[in-house]
Enzyme design. Sequence first.
Site, PDB file in Angstrom:
ATOM      1  N   ASP A 207     -33.203 -15.193  -1.326  1.00 22.40           N
ATOM      2  CA  ASP A 207     -33.821 -14.265  -2.285  1.00 22.40           C
ATOM      3  C   ASP A 207     -32.888 -13.085  -2.565  1.00 22.40           C
ATOM      4  OD1 ASP A 207     -36.092 -15.906  -2.376  1.00 22.40           O
ATOM      5  OD2 ASP A 207     -36.989 -14.883  -0.649  1.00 22.40           O
TER       6      ASP A 207
ATOM      7  N   GLY B 222     -20.772 -20.323   2.163  1.00 25.00           N
ATOM      8  CA  GLY B 222     -20.794 -19.424   1.016  1.00 25.00           C
ATOM      9  C   GLY B 222     -21.524 -20.056  -0.158  1.00 25.00           C
TER      10      GLY B 222
ATOM     11  N   SER C 104     -26.098 -22.377  -2.853  1.00 26.91           N
ATOM     12  CA  SER C 104     -25.866 -21.612  -1.617  1.00 26.91           C
ATOM     13  C   SER C 104     -25.746 -22.594  -0.467  1.00 26.91           C
ATOM     14  CB  SER C 104     -27.019 -20.631  -1.381  1.00 26.91           C
ATOM     15  OG  SER C 104     -28.258 -21.309  -1.368  1.00 26.91           O
TER      16      SER C 104
ATOM     17  N   GLY D 132     -25.040 -21.841   2.845  1.00 32.11           N
ATOM     18  CA  GLY D 132     -25.077 -21.184   4.155  1.00 32.11           C
ATOM     19  C   GLY D 132     -23.746 -20.559   4.498  1.00 32.11           C
TER      20      GLY D 132
END
Lengths: 307, 307
Positions: free
Chosen positions: A242, A215, A210, A212
């Site tokens: 999460d 993507g 991930s 941010g």
Amino acid sequence: MILTVTPNAALDDTYEVPDARFGEVNRVAAVHRRPGGKGVNVARVLHGLGHEVVATGLAGGAAGRQIEEGLAALGVPAAFTPVAGESRRTVTVVGAEVTMFCEPGPTVTAAEWAAFLARYETLARDAAVVVLSGSLPPGVPPDAYARLTRLAPGPVILDADGEALRLGLAGRPAVVKPNAEELARVSGTGDTAAGIRALRAAGARTVVASLGAGGVVADTPGGALRAALDRPVPGNPTGAGDALAAGLAAGLAVDRPWPDLLRNAVALAACAVRSPVAGEIDAAAVPALLPHVSVRAEEDHAARPHE
Amino acid sequence: MILTVTPNAALDDTYEVPDARFGEVNRVAAVHRRPGGKGVNVARVLHGLGHEVVATGLAGGAAGRQIEEGLAALGVPAAFTPVAGESRRTVTVVGAEVTMFCEPGPTVTAAEWAAFLARYETLARDAAVVVLSGSLPPGVPPDAYARLTRLAPGPVILDADGEALRLGLAGRPAVVKPNAEELARVSGTGDTAAGIRALRAAGARTVVASLGAGGVVADTPGGALRAALDRPVPGNPTGAGDALAAGLAAGLAVDRPWPDLLRNAVALAACAVRSPVAGEIDAAAVPALLPHVSVRAEEDHAARPHE
């Protein structure tokens, strides 16, 4: 059923202190108390989406009771193994700045860990997917995640950092979900692609990084994909990781093809970012976001951050 | 028996965070958790000195359970009235600076307050002295301390601030124990003597003003006395006020003459200042301090601060 594992569950307190000052006595305007720890957060998102989920892990003391009472109040099925120690609390002070204080976790005895393993083995047998999340409290073997991965008949998603992640890879988890900082620690460089290669070489079947606003980059046995929103989403990134893990688990549970699975997971993470309350998801908002998530084949060089 | 009353009992956490930084995520190196609230602290000091004491007040929720468990572990007899709300916690972050975060107290219902009053009336009947300490949680009548003072057959020591103190004076407590800041709020000036006169005019029979290094000024029906150490004591003043209140209660319980009573109370407060752990007293150190406490008649003008 999706099984989430939180070895170091926490009671998360948020203190609203509009004019918080260091070195002084501060009156807390409002207190928000909720069960936490990454796996517990994943379970809450999945439950909110209507998935069958069980939250397990280790919990003890007054904080442990509050974590279980909090999950019961939310209707999230929980099966924690009791420990004699006191589960950790986190205190997040929200003022002009956001300051977090994290207590150390309880020390887990060998007998408590053995009791958890026995219970986990039974639970994992009925799980379509297992999600292993977060830090390991003192006393838990550092290679615990490798052991838990091997004990699960179904696919396992590992979301950890540092030694717990490094040693956990030996169990060959189906998916590892690092963020850019965790990848950088793995590769020792800022090179996302190098970090992903290192994780796969160490045992991860698929790596979903991930990045941010960049993507996610998914390096799967069938090739690399990048899924990203067509425009950045303003909001609070707390809990987005999460929510992404919850989306991956939901997709793996029904064996969705990767492009479709990633589109859903990224939309879910975006919902978490937009949510006013960290980690809470408005499930109804997901469908509207799906058309805004592009999924395309990824060339290696593009997997570097800031591109 | 000495009865201490803590309407707004607290669970006091101290977080050791050597390199605490605002606006960041801080790992807590060590957590110290103890029952608190001013009246609870007074009871702990009296118990440590071997006095028969009962700690009462209102407590609820997980924090309330921990307060009662903590007192039981210390061997301090407690008789708290349960409330449905959650007792407040305080978090003190000790790093380069000391920062405190105080949760609001639980909202107390009329039925809970009535249940406490009934229990208090019985306990106060057997009390040689009653000590009323600290803030009033939401829902408790603002004039509660006046009511509790009237219900006690024996002498009452009132250690409160603001409205709880102002309205409590109507009950005519035997002793009111303000510090310099509280006196200033009462008089609206920095004039200690004016503050003391105002408190006596409003109903206090005796005022014992704690002036830090200036010692204490006691304005009694028999005249004014000042008790002070012959040299300042280095250390942590936290809890010194509660130790002073404990000393006053111990003296009143056996009807000691004021000069003797004040000498003891000031020595006790000095022990608290010298103690490495806030509020904990080394009772064995008291006798050695007694000769260093001077007690003399006080002329009014000397009751001004910084003299």
